[in-house]
Write a protein that holds these residues in place. Structure first.
Motif, PDB file in Angstrom:
ATOM      1  N   UNK A 393       0.844  -1.342  -0.002  1.00 49.05           N
ATOM      2  CA  UNK A 393      -0.147   0.041   0.262  1.00 49.05           C
ATOM      3  C   UNK A 393       1.037   1.182   0.023  1.00 49.05           C
ATOM      4  N   UNK A 394       2.058   1.325   0.289  1.00 44.15           N
ATOM      5  CA  UNK A 394       2.868   2.419   0.503  1.00 44.15           C
ATOM      6  C   UNK A 394       4.072   2.388  -0.590  1.00 44.15           C
ATOM      7  N   UNK A 395       4.144   1.533  -1.309  1.00 49.66           N
ATOM      8  CA  UNK A 395       5.139   1.381  -2.374  1.00 49.66           C
ATOM      9  C   UNK A 395       6.592   1.264  -2.185  1.00 49.66           C
ATOM     10  N   UNK A 396       6.966   0.418  -0.833  1.00 47.27           N
ATOM     11  CA  UNK A 396       8.005   0.189  -0.737  1.00 47.27           C
ATOM     12  C   UNK A 396       8.698  -1.007  -1.070  1.00 47.27           C
ATOM     13  N   UNK A 397       7.798  -1.758  -1.774  1.00 50.77           N
ATOM     14  CA  UNK A 397       8.165  -3.195  -2.151  1.00 50.77           C
ATOM     15  C   UNK A 397       8.197  -4.238  -1.277  1.00 50.77           C
ATOM     16  N   UNK A 398       7.531  -3.839  -0.085  1.00 49.19           N
ATOM     17  CA  UNK A 398       7.116  -4.659   0.930  1.00 49.19           C
ATOM     18  C   UNK A 398       5.724  -5.120   1.091  1.00 49.19           C
ATOM     19  N   UNK A 399       4.911  -6.352   1.154  1.00 51.08           N
ATOM     20  CA  UNK A 399       3.816  -6.727   1.172  1.00 51.08           C
ATOM     21  C   UNK A 399       3.148  -5.972   2.642  1.00 51.08           C
ATOM     22  N   UNK A 400       2.188  -5.189   2.562  1.00 47.48           N
ATOM     23  CA  UNK A 400       1.426  -5.117   3.934  1.00 47.48           C
ATOM     24  C   UNK A 400       0.274  -5.693   4.008  1.00 47.48           C
ATOM     25  N   UNK A 401      -0.553  -5.540   5.103  1.00 47.97           N
ATOM     26  CA  UNK A 401      -1.794  -6.195   5.427  1.00 47.97           C
ATOM     27  C   UNK A 401      -2.654  -5.333   5.475  1.00 47.97           C
ATOM     28  N   UNK A 402      -3.688  -5.414   5.002  1.00 46.88           N
ATOM     29  CA  UNK A 402      -5.244  -4.615   5.261  1.00 46.88           C
ATOM     30  C   UNK A 402      -6.175  -5.408   5.762  1.00 46.88           C
ATOM     31  N   UNK A 414       1.502  -1.718   8.141  1.00 40.16           N
ATOM     32  CA  UNK A 414       2.695  -1.518   7.167  1.00 40.16           C
ATOM     33  C   UNK A 414       3.734  -2.603   7.480  1.00 40.16           C
ATOM     34  N   UNK A 415       4.365  -3.138   6.593  1.00 43.84           N
ATOM     35  CA  UNK A 415       5.454  -4.311   6.702  1.00 43.84           C
ATOM     36  C   UNK A 415       6.568  -3.305   7.012  1.00 43.84           C
ATOM     37  N   UNK A 416       7.524  -3.572   8.149  1.00 40.23           N
ATOM     38  CA  UNK A 416       8.677  -2.827   8.292  1.00 40.23           C
ATOM     39  C   UNK A 416       9.738  -3.894   8.396  1.00 40.23           C
ATOM     40  N   UNK A 417       9.651  -5.026   7.653  1.00 39.78           N
ATOM     41  CA  UNK A 417      10.646  -6.084   7.870  1.00 39.78           C
ATOM     42  C   UNK A 417      12.107  -5.588   7.279  1.00 39.78           C
ATOM     43  N   UNK A 418      13.113  -6.177   8.005  1.00 37.53           N
ATOM     44  CA  UNK A 418      14.680  -5.938   7.801  1.00 37.53           C
ATOM     45  C   UNK A 418      14.945  -6.621   6.333  1.00 37.53           C
ATOM     46  N   UNK A 419      14.095  -7.193   5.750  1.00 36.22           N
ATOM     47  CA  UNK A 419      14.708  -7.897   4.441  1.00 36.22           C
ATOM     48  C   UNK A 419      14.691  -6.693   3.417  1.00 36.22           C
ATOM     49  N   UNK A 420      15.497  -7.091   2.274  1.00 37.09           N
ATOM     50  CA  UNK A 420      15.790  -6.199   1.247  1.00 37.09           C
ATOM     51  C   UNK A 420      14.488  -6.196   0.481  1.00 37.09           C
TER      52      UNK A 420
END
Length: 509
Positions: A393-402, A414-420
């Motif tokens: 949802x925020x365009x950072x390349x990580x999958x978020x959940x709604x 919002x997914x704040x994972x440490x992976x690239x």
């Protein structure tokens, strides 16, 4: 039947997430290894109870994901509604808009988004259980929706879910509904100029009670096949639950069902397709509702479980592997997405009901070989889960959940994972070749530069194995590419332009 239908109001999953306790302790929701979610952000949706799931898609063509919700007869009325929250810059969502969906409006599951009329905009399709019909609300400019049109499925059919895809290979979006009451599936074939042909019915067996339908090419013959979760059970009974697979036939249509048991009393409600083990074949992942009251008898799946049937060469499936998510609550439906960035699909389920494991969302990480790790549990407090969807949802390349909550709001994690993160390929990425929505579900639009010209160009959509899975013809300044039937994952769109080949990364979910 009445008791069973009462439980089914607790549909897909959501996250009002770990609640005040987790926020007070860390301000962050921890998930699987290398992955976490930030504090939940909520958006009001009005005084609406029993939201029956949600879907994510770019309705207004701005490259951002929007939220679409289904409301069944709010306040005990006789009509149903669709709600839309448009995505904003930075991953937020604007105020909700509400659209009348139908006079019966008794929805069990959430909406499906697809470009039904081939105008480059997403439309909304719903299974109207109470009205024995499939409803379509056309997408309009600016993310608005037009008046709903009902397509009858037959008296007493009770459509439970609807799936969208090109069944007969004519390039039009067809709709398939699971008919809970009359034990069958109904197919609406898209017609030239819009609209649908009269419903074509396919049987799934006596007392099968079809619930969840999905489309995909499971045997690799280039034709779309139909996979359906058949609950085969009512409260107090122990019939065998199953996954029914109907293979696509040349020229359209489906063959007789092949049945794959999921266990006594398992009651599979939802079935989705995805390649869990990376072998290039579609696997089936199903939520096992297991509605039997009290402690499950010997051999009966515990409440809140996920079943995995790995695809085999030739289109068959291995025996079901069951992964228990703990006691309490019912596993209604699920979402597949790579939430931890390891290249494997993970499974998110929602659990509503009573008991220690109720009103939670659980993530089972995908492991090597298509197996699943034990669940990570995210309590929802007093919220009753009604729908979960995954998307960036925020365009950072990580999958978020709604998450659609029963208490009048939508929660975004919002997914704040440490992976690239994966490279972002949507409309917010630079320039020459842009794709939206990204991630995509049933299709995406390609926006081309004006200097390409008006002539058609043959593009290629390539999967992670380097195989060309679609060859869409792109012309003008924008073109819709149908990806229904393809497994979730990362794809590359290749387009010859100006003597060179331009590419865009596309994520299918």
């Amino acid at each position: 039947m009445q008791h069973f239908m009462q439980h089914r109001y607790f549909s897909i999953g959501q996250w009002a997430f770990r609640g005040a306790l987790m926020l007070a302790l860390s301000g962050r929701v921890q998930g699987a290894a290398g992955q976490s979610f930030g504090p939940p952000t909520t958006y009001p949706i009005g005084s609406v109870l029993n939201v029956q799931g949600l879907a994510l898609g770019d309705l207004n063509g701005d490259g951002r994901l929007d939220i679409v919700l289904a409301y069944p007869r709010p306040g005990g009325g006789t009509t149903g509604y669709v709600g839309v929250l448009l995505g904003q810059a930075g991953g937020g969502f604007g105020p909700g808009a509400t659209y009348l969906a139908g006079p019966a409006g008794y929805f069990i599951t959430g909406p499906v988004l697809a470009d039904v009329d081939r105008d480059g905009r997403l439309d909304v399709a719903l299974a109207d259980y109470g009205g024995n019909a499939v409803l379509v609300l056309p997408g309009l400019p600016g993310g608005l929706l037009g008046p709903a049109r009902a397509w009858p499925m037959g008296s007493g059919t009770s459509p439970y879910t609807v799936a969208a895809g090109d069944v007969n290979g004519d390039g039009r979006v067809d709709l398939v509904a699971a008919h809970y009451t009359n034990e069958g599936l109904g197919v609406l074939l898209g017609q030239a100029g819009g609209g649908y042909a009269p419903v074509a019915a396919y049987a799934t067996g006596i007392n099968s009670h079809p619930c969840g339908a999905s489309l995909g090419d499971v045997n690799g013959d280039g034709r779309v096949d139909l996979v359906c979760a058949t609950s085969h059970a009512s409260i107090g009974q122990s019939r065998e639950g199953a996954i029914d697979v109907l293979l696509g036939l040349p020229g359209g249509g489906f063959g007789p069902p092949t049945t794959y048991p999921t266990g006594r009393g398992s009651s599979p409600i939802h079935a989705v397709l995805g390649d869990l083990n990376g072998d290039g074949r579609l696997d089936v992942v199903t939520s096992l509702y297991s509605p039997l009251p009290g402690p499950p008898p010997l051999g009966v799946v515990d409440a809140g479980a996920v079943g995995v049937l790995l695809g085999q060469a030739g289109g068959g499936f291995a025996p079901v592997q069951t992964y228990h998510a703990g006691t309490g609550g019912w596993s209604r439906t699920l979402a597949l997405a790579d939430v931890d960035g390891d290249g494997r699909l993970d499974v998110a389920t929602a659990h509503a009901g009573t008991g220690g494991g109720a009103n939670t969302v659980k993530i089972m990480r995908g492991l090597a070989g298509g197996t699943l790790a034990p669940p990570v549990v995210f309590p929802l407090g007093t919220s009753v889960p009604q729908g979960v969807a995954a998307g960036d949802v925020d365009g950072d390349g990580r999958v978020d959940l709604v998450v659609a909550n029963s208490l009048f709001d939508v929660t975004v994690l919002r997914n704040t994972g440490t992976f690239a993160p994966l490279a972002v390929g949507g409309a917010r990425a630079a320039a020459v070749l842009s794709v939206a929505p990204n991630p995509a579900s049933n299709g995406f639009a390609v926006r081309l530069p004006a200097d390409l010209g008006s002539g058609p160009v043959r593009a290629e959509l390539v999967n992670a194995l380097g195989q060309v899975v679609r060859r869409p013809e792109v012309d003008g300044t924008r073109r819709w590419v149908d990806v229904s039937g393809l497994p979730p994952g990362v794809y590359t769109l290749r387009l010859p332009m100006g003597g060179a080949t331009r590419t865009a990364r596309v994520i299918l979910q």
